[in-house]
Design an enzyme around this catalytic site. Structure first.
Site, PDB file in Angstrom:
ATOM      1  N   ASP A  77       0.860  -1.178   0.000  1.00 55.81           N
ATOM      2  CA  ASP A  77       0.000   0.000   0.000  1.00 55.81           C
ATOM      3  C   ASP A  77       0.898   1.231   0.000  1.00 55.81           C
ATOM      4  OD1 ASP A  77      -2.154   1.982   0.680  1.00 55.81           O
ATOM      5  OD2 ASP A  77      -3.299   0.161   1.069  1.00 55.81           O
ATOM      6  N   ASP A 126     -10.820   0.392  -4.532  1.00 54.79           N
ATOM      7  CA  ASP A 126     -11.707   1.449  -5.029  1.00 54.79           C
ATOM      8  C   ASP A 126     -12.201   1.011  -6.411  1.00 54.79           C
ATOM      9  OD1 ASP A 126     -12.835   3.736  -6.194  1.00 54.79           O
ATOM     10  OD2 ASP A 126     -11.462   5.081  -5.142  1.00 54.79           O
TER      11      ASP A 126
END
Length: 224
Positions: A77, A126
């Site tokens: 991430d 997302d």
């Protein structure tokens, strides 16, 4: 999260033995020393390596590492203040088969060598619903080809999401491009055949989605 808290977490990440934070330049210019050497130099064993892309707080990477000590896990991430929690938990629990890498997902094929990875998890990405955001969807054609390069020939990708749009988009693309869909499920908690690693680990956001009554979907596939 306050800026002071973020800075504190960033500083702590720098001291954690299970966190790797290369610069973008280092990766893009081919100077990242762990590429092709993750087993030897980071995990120091030959266990299969599993990636979690967009790992957030790291709950899935840590949960998988606890459940499968015979494998190595690496959460990726760009938001280090988020995965700080997972990295800290892993150290506190003495989990030596999980690490965290701070980098952009689009660099994934520069972070790992060909055939270096056994499995990939994409958890609650997302969905990038707007058409102009298609290039950012983590299961678009370009990303799939990056994953294929680093995965072993029989390696699989797992997508777990609360987004029916993302689920449908991915399935359509997989069928359209001739990839192998191993299993697809529109509501994992209503399917008695759901794999235990799909229903046995819940992220912070997944718990919120479930409280809202959202079904959680799952696709496992192999890129051809």
């Amino acid at each position: 999260m306050g800026s002071k808290n973020k800075l504190k977490r960033f500083r702590e990440n720098e001291t954690f033995s299970n966190v790797i934070q290369p610069t973008r330049e280092e990766v893009v210019e081919g100077r990242f020393p762990l590429k092709g050497n993750w087993s030897k130099d980071f995990f120091k064993n030959e266990k299969p390596i599993v990636l979690e892309l967009g790992c957030g707080k790291g709950e899935y990477s840590v949960g998988l590492a606890q459940a499968y000590p015979e494998k190595n896990f690496l959460g990726i991430d760009i938001k280090g203040a988020r995965f700080w929690r997972g990295a800290k938990t892993a150290l506190e629990e003495g989990l030596d088969n999980v690490g965290f890498l701070r980098s952009q997902i689009e660099l994934v094929d520069l972070l790992f060598a060909e055939n270096e990875i056994d499995e990939i998890w994409i958890t609650f990405p997302d969905p990038q619903i707007k058409y102009k955001r298609t290039k950012h969807r983590m299961t678009n054609s370009e990303f799939l080809q990056k994953y294929k390069r680093i995965l072993k020939p029989e390696g699989v990708v797992n997508l777990k999401t609360d987004s029916e749009f993302m689920h449908g988009y991915t399935l359509g693309l997989l069928h359209g491009e001739g990839h192998e869909v191993i299993q697809a499920n529109h509501d994992v908690y209503k399917n008695e055949y759901s794999p235990k690693e799909v229903v046995g680990i819940q992220t912070f956001y997944e718990k919120q989605y479930l409280e809202q009554g959202k079904p959680i979907t799952y696709v496992q596939f192999r890129i051809k």
